[in-house]
Scaffold this active site. Sequence first.
Site, mmCIF file in Angstrom:
data_model
loop_
_atom_site.group_PDB
_atom_site.id
_atom_site.type_symbol
_atom_site.label_atom_id
_atom_site.label_comp_id
_atom_site.label_asym_id
_atom_site.label_seq_id
_atom_site.Cartn_x
_atom_site.Cartn_y
_atom_site.Cartn_z
ATOM 1 N N ARG A 266 0.850 -1.181 0.000
ATOM 2 C CA ARG A 266 0.000 0.000 0.000
ATOM 3 C C ARG A 266 0.890 1.238 0.000
ATOM 4 N NH1 ARG A 266 -3.346 -2.842 -1.490
ATOM 5 N NH2 ARG A 266 -5.460 -3.230 -0.715
ATOM 6 N N GLU A 295 -4.225 7.580 -7.649
ATOM 7 C CA GLU A 295 -4.366 6.620 -8.742
ATOM 8 C C GLU A 295 -5.633 6.919 -9.540
ATOM 9 O OE1 GLU A 295 -4.267 2.664 -7.165
ATOM 10 O OE2 GLU A 295 -2.309 2.908 -6.229
ATOM 11 N N HIS A 314 -1.011 -0.798 -10.178
ATOM 12 C CA HIS A 314 -1.729 -1.375 -9.037
ATOM 13 C C HIS A 314 -2.506 -2.625 -9.456
ATOM 14 C CE1 HIS A 314 -3.921 -0.423 -4.975
ATOM 15 N NE2 HIS A 314 -3.605 -1.702 -5.110
#
Length: 343
Positions: A266, A295, A314
């Site tokens: 994370r 993001e 991601h």
Amino acid sequence: MSVSSPRIVVIGDVFVPAHIVCEAIRLRNGGDTADIVAVDWTIPGGGSEIHALQHQVELHGPDAVDVPADLVDLATSADILVVHFFPVPARVFAGDAGPEAVIVARAGTENIDLAAAAANAVEVHNIAGRNAPAVAELTLGLILAEMRNIARADRSISAGGWRKEYGSRSAELAGRTVGLIGYGSVGRQFVKLISGFDVRVIVSDPFADPAALEADGVLSVGFDEVFEQSDVITVCARLTEKNTGFIGADQLARMKPTAYFVNTARSRLVDDGALLTVLQQGRIAGAALDVFDQEPLPIDSPWRGLDNVTLTTHFAGDTPESFTRSGALVADVVERILGAEGE
């Protein structure tokens, strides 16, 4: 469970469709599991948009995202509620209705209002390890890509070039020290993969079982020591309120100038600005990142302009195998809940 024939509501999405989970539950229970309702949370933009919304949930909680009222009503009607990314706000637990148990088909529980669930004595179960193989594989892949300049060479060829010189930023893994921050499912899986590279592995995790570390052939060290000793550092920790930003300027300053930093966990575990500064100033050899504070990355993001990073979108845990595995692991939890009910 206070009801003899529980109503199970499964709210899936494009990654973990509800029918996969329902089939696994029925298979585990001989096809004779009570009342199961399956529906998917679908939104324009598909998986990319769901990922973006989940990022907002991770930052601001389940109320940060508007969800259809009919799905909230459906969630409230459940005795056992199963979700993947679908946000479960406090109002699902309010009043006399609401589930007695919630199962999240992933390790993270950020999309559940845990305080409201606890206040209403609702059990919240998650499933750890379902995407550990996928995340561990990408972690190893990113290390090799960054250390051997694989992505940079590919970009050069795609742009019509033939880049071969990368200065001192090219190294083999063999003989290096690899440090892990956190040693859960991903960390253990990663150690299995990297064991053939003839590396020394050290771990910083105050909650890890010393016997398990010894059995896996890794050495437990202090938090600062892992930064001081490692040639490659990879973050494998879960995000909590207590460890947000716990990798900051002080820890990064302890790294060797020849070391690499990898994060597939994370982004908020790391001081984003401090890491950016270290890379801009060339104080470490490079980094490989699958997660970011914002993001998708804005077009003008400074991360896009660095030549000493490898970046991915991601997607460390996004494999068909991971999502299929979720159904079986959810079925395990349902079986335990129903088994406890019958005791």
